[in-house]
Design a protein around this motif. Sequence first.
Motif, PDB file in Angstrom:
ATOM      1  N   ILE A  11       0.870  -1.183   0.000  1.00 32.70           N
ATOM      2  CA  ILE A  11       0.000   0.000   0.000  1.00 32.70           C
ATOM      3  C   ILE A  11       0.900   1.224   0.000  1.00 32.70           C
ATOM      4  CG2 ILE A  11      -1.724   1.299   1.304  1.00 32.70           C
ATOM      5  CD1 ILE A  11      -2.724  -1.390   2.397  1.00 32.70           C
ATOM      6  N   ARG A  12       0.785   2.025  -1.052  1.00 33.33           N
ATOM      7  CA  ARG A  12       1.681   3.173  -1.217  1.00 33.33           C
ATOM      8  C   ARG A  12       1.206   4.402  -0.444  1.00 33.33           C
ATOM      9  NH1 ARG A  12       5.522   0.031  -3.570  1.00 33.33           N
ATOM     10  NH2 ARG A  12       4.662  -1.102  -5.334  1.00 33.33           N
ATOM     11  N   ASP A  13      -0.096   4.658  -0.492  1.00 38.63           N
ATOM     12  CA  ASP A  13      -0.613   5.883   0.114  1.00 38.63           C
ATOM     13  C   ASP A  13      -2.085   5.702   0.436  1.00 38.63           C
ATOM     14  OD1 ASP A  13      -0.538   8.532   1.015  1.00 38.63           O
ATOM     15  OD2 ASP A  13      -1.250   9.300  -0.904  1.00 38.63           O
ATOM     16  N   VAL A  14      -2.577   6.502   1.391  1.00 39.31           N
ATOM     17  CA  VAL A  14      -3.993   6.481   1.770  1.00 39.31           C
ATOM     18  C   VAL A  14      -4.492   7.917   1.844  1.00 39.31           C
ATOM     19  CG1 VAL A  14      -5.692   5.777   3.497  1.00 39.31           C
ATOM     20  CG2 VAL A  14      -3.690   4.359   3.090  1.00 39.31           C
ATOM     21  N   GLN A  15      -5.630   8.182   1.216  1.00 39.56           N
ATOM     22  CA  GLN A  15      -6.253   9.506   1.235  1.00 39.56           C
ATOM     23  C   GLN A  15      -7.723   9.362   1.633  1.00 39.56           C
ATOM     24  OE1 GLN A  15      -4.671  12.388   0.706  1.00 39.56           O
ATOM     25  NE2 GLN A  15      -2.712  11.414   0.185  1.00 39.56           N
ATOM     26  N   ILE A  16      -8.268  10.448   2.207  1.00 50.37           N
ATOM     27  CA  ILE A  16      -9.689  10.478   2.572  1.00 50.37           C
ATOM     28  C   ILE A  16     -10.374  11.572   1.766  1.00 50.37           C
ATOM     29  CG2 ILE A  16     -11.378  10.864   4.406  1.00 50.37           C
ATOM     30  CD1 ILE A  16      -9.333   9.814   6.404  1.00 50.37           C
ATOM     31  N   GLU A  17     -11.358  11.182   0.964  1.00 48.96           N
ATOM     32  CA  GLU A  17     -12.185  12.147   0.232  1.00 48.96           C
ATOM     33  C   GLU A  17     -13.393  12.511   1.086  1.00 48.96           C
ATOM     34  OE1 GLU A  17     -13.284  10.483  -3.495  1.00 48.96           O
ATOM     35  OE2 GLU A  17     -11.338  10.889  -4.432  1.00 48.96           O
ATOM     36  N   VAL A  18     -13.786  13.810   1.060  1.00 48.38           N
ATOM     37  CA  VAL A  18     -14.900  14.279   1.897  1.00 48.38           C
ATOM     38  C   VAL A  18     -15.916  15.021   1.038  1.00 48.38           C
ATOM     39  CG1 VAL A  18     -15.570  15.714   3.860  1.00 48.38           C
ATOM     40  CG2 VAL A  18     -13.391  14.488   3.902  1.00 48.38           C
ATOM     41  N   ASN A  19     -17.164  14.675   1.196  1.00 50.94           N
ATOM     42  CA  ASN A  19     -18.289  15.437   0.640  1.00 50.94           C
ATOM     43  C   ASN A  19     -19.203  15.808   1.805  1.00 50.94           C
ATOM     44  OD1 ASN A  19     -17.703  15.369  -2.182  1.00 50.94           O
ATOM     45  ND2 ASN A  19     -18.266  13.206  -2.180  1.00 50.94           N
ATOM     46  N   ASP A  20     -19.585  17.106   1.879  1.00 49.71           N
ATOM     47  CA  ASP A  20     -20.419  17.520   3.006  1.00 49.71           C
ATOM     48  C   ASP A  20     -21.694  18.178   2.509  1.00 49.71           C
ATOM     49  OD1 ASP A  20     -19.910  20.830   3.567  1.00 49.71           O
ATOM     50  OD2 ASP A  20     -18.506  19.780   2.273  1.00 49.71           O
ATOM     51  N   SER A  21     -22.695  18.162   3.368  1.00 48.64           N
ATOM     52  CA  SER A  21     -23.972  18.813   3.076  1.00 48.64           C
ATOM     53  C   SER A  21     -24.541  19.367   4.376  1.00 48.64           C
ATOM     54  CB  SER A  21     -24.953  17.830   2.422  1.00 48.64           C
ATOM     55  OG  SER A  21     -25.162  16.707   3.264  1.00 48.64           O
ATOM     56  N   LEU A  78     -10.984  12.015  12.019  1.00 48.40           N
ATOM     57  CA  LEU A  78     -11.167  10.597  11.757  1.00 48.40           C
ATOM     58  C   LEU A  78      -9.896  10.023  11.162  1.00 48.40           C
ATOM     59  CD1 LEU A  78     -14.162  12.046  10.741  1.00 48.40           C
ATOM     60  CD2 LEU A  78     -14.696   9.690  11.303  1.00 48.40           C
ATOM     61  N   SER A  79      -9.655   8.764  11.462  1.00 48.97           N
ATOM     62  CA  SER A  79      -8.466   8.072  10.975  1.00 48.97           C
ATOM     63  C   SER A  79      -8.896   6.845  10.191  1.00 48.97           C
ATOM     64  CB  SER A  79      -7.575   7.663  12.149  1.00 48.97           C
ATOM     65  OG  SER A  79      -6.466   6.926  11.691  1.00 48.97           O
ATOM     66  N   CYS A  80      -8.362   6.720   8.982  1.00 48.90           N
ATOM     67  CA  CYS A  80      -8.638   5.550   8.154  1.00 48.90           C
ATOM     68  C   CYS A  80      -7.363   4.735   8.006  1.00 48.90           C
ATOM     69  CB  CYS A  80      -9.149   5.983   6.770  1.00 48.90           C
ATOM     70  SG  CYS A  80      -9.317   4.605   5.615  1.00 48.90           S
ATOM     71  N   THR A  81      -7.492   3.427   8.152  1.00 47.55           N
ATOM     72  CA  THR A  81      -6.359   2.518   8.023  1.00 47.55           C
ATOM     73  C   THR A  81      -6.638   1.533   6.901  1.00 47.55           C
ATOM     74  OG1 THR A  81      -5.884   2.681  10.390  1.00 47.55           O
ATOM     75  CG2 THR A  81      -4.915   0.822   9.203  1.00 47.55           C
ATOM     76  N   ALA A  82      -5.684   1.438   5.972  1.00 43.76           N
ATOM     77  CA  ALA A  82      -5.758   0.439   4.900  1.00 43.76           C
ATOM     78  C   ALA A  82      -4.651  -0.570   5.140  1.00 43.76           C
ATOM     79  CB  ALA A  82      -5.606   1.107   3.540  1.00 43.76           C
ATOM     80  N   ASN A  83      -4.994  -1.849   5.049  1.00 43.59           N
ATOM     81  CA  ASN A  83      -3.957  -2.862   5.299  1.00 43.59           C
ATOM     82  C   ASN A  83      -4.196  -4.105   4.463  1.00 43.59           C
ATOM     83  OD1 ASN A  83      -5.304  -5.103   7.115  1.00 43.59           O
ATOM     84  ND2 ASN A  83      -6.074  -3.145   7.855  1.00 43.59           N
ATOM     85  N   ASN A  84      -3.125  -4.818   4.224  1.00 42.57           N
ATOM     86  CA  ASN A  84      -3.178  -6.157   3.631  1.00 42.57           C
ATOM     87  C   ASN A  84      -2.140  -7.014   4.352  1.00 42.57           C
ATOM     88  OD1 ASN A  84      -0.726  -5.337   2.538  1.00 42.57           O
ATOM     89  ND2 ASN A  84      -1.544  -5.026   0.474  1.00 42.57           N
ATOM     90  N   THR A  85      -1.826  -8.162   3.813  1.00 48.22           N
ATOM     91  CA  THR A  85      -0.931  -9.076   4.544  1.00 48.22           C
ATOM     92  C   THR A  85       0.521  -8.627   4.542  1.00 48.22           C
ATOM     93  OG1 THR A  85      -0.703 -10.397   2.527  1.00 48.22           O
ATOM     94  CG2 THR A  85      -2.404 -11.068   4.090  1.00 48.22           C
ATOM     95  N   VAL A  86       0.861  -7.637   3.693  1.00 52.16           N
ATOM     96  CA  VAL A  86       2.271  -7.238   3.600  1.00 52.16           C
ATOM     97  C   VAL A  86       2.519  -5.788   3.993  1.00 52.16           C
ATOM     98  CG1 VAL A  86       2.834  -8.955   1.848  1.00 52.16           C
ATOM     99  CG2 VAL A  86       2.000  -6.709   1.135  1.00 52.16           C
ATOM    100  N   ILE A 108       0.699  -1.813   5.794  1.00 51.07           N
ATOM    101  CA  ILE A 108      -0.384  -1.079   6.447  1.00 51.07           C
ATOM    102  C   ILE A 108      -0.083   0.417   6.359  1.00 51.07           C
ATOM    103  CG2 ILE A 108       0.737  -1.303   8.696  1.00 51.07           C
ATOM    104  CD1 ILE A 108      -2.103  -1.382   9.921  1.00 51.07           C
ATOM    105  N   LYS A 109      -1.126   1.218   6.059  1.00 52.22           N
ATOM    106  CA  LYS A 109      -0.980   2.669   5.987  1.00 52.22           C
ATOM    107  C   LYS A 109      -2.185   3.313   6.656  1.00 52.22           C
ATOM    108  CE  LYS A 109       2.723   3.716   3.359  1.00 52.22           C
ATOM    109  NZ  LYS A 109       3.747   4.704   3.657  1.00 52.22           N
ATOM    110  N   ARG A 110      -1.939   4.480   7.284  1.00 53.60           N
ATOM    111  CA  ARG A 110      -3.007   5.180   7.998  1.00 53.60           C
ATOM    112  C   ARG A 110      -2.934   6.672   7.670  1.00 53.60           C
ATOM    113  NH1 ARG A 110      -1.693   3.590  12.567  1.00 53.60           N
ATOM    114  NH2 ARG A 110      -3.276   2.005  12.914  1.00 53.60           N
ATOM    115  N   THR A 111      -4.107   7.332   7.646  1.00 55.04           N
ATOM    116  CA  THR A 111      -4.156   8.778   7.459  1.00 55.04           C
ATOM    117  C   THR A 111      -5.283   9.364   8.286  1.00 55.04           C
ATOM    118  OG1 THR A 111      -4.169  10.545   5.794  1.00 55.04           O
ATOM    119  CG2 THR A 111      -5.734   8.771   5.471  1.00 55.04           C
TER     120      THR A 111
END
Length: 199
Positions: free
Chosen positions: A45-55, A104-112, A114-117
Amino acid sequence: MYKDNISITIKDLKLQDSGRFSIVAIAKSGQLPTKVFVLHVHDLIRDVQIEVNDSWLESKNICVFHLRCLASGDLSPSYSWSGDPVQTGQNRSISIRPAESATLSCTANNTVSIKRTNRTVVCTEKGPSASSGTGFDLKYLLIAVGVGVVAVVILGGSLAVYCKWRRRTGQDESQTGITVYEDVNTDGVAKVSGSFLLS
């Protein structure tokens, strides 16, 4: 391939190498049982981003944020969100009141890998100028009213100029239309000539 335990080591794998494989081994005594295995190849996992849409939900006086976590590298990582409660999945929605904020914190991971933003969102009250529940924006109403006022002013000015011009033209025609010239002959008959205004 290692003959003592019928195992193999594969190097330089690519994502498209994932799949279902089988190992067929033949010994002096005959064919050994076929071993079937599923190979999963993961990329870092190279990078993690969070997209936001608000109303802005005016009826409840709250901001609603829709967040989506996106990871580059691995095509199908697992996602999780910190908070209370902890949520899994790529998407998350939260609601907060004006002047409040949330990180808020999002974590993406697989077996090899892990990345968090982290991402902080702040609720700003939109007020009555925001889009209402009818879906009609107030700014379009103001534009329409402005255009209407300009059109009325132009039409009124044009009508006033036309009326003034018409009045002046009518006076000129009436003045020239009543001019009469009369010639009297010796035989007593009057001949009338001049301009007349026909109505």
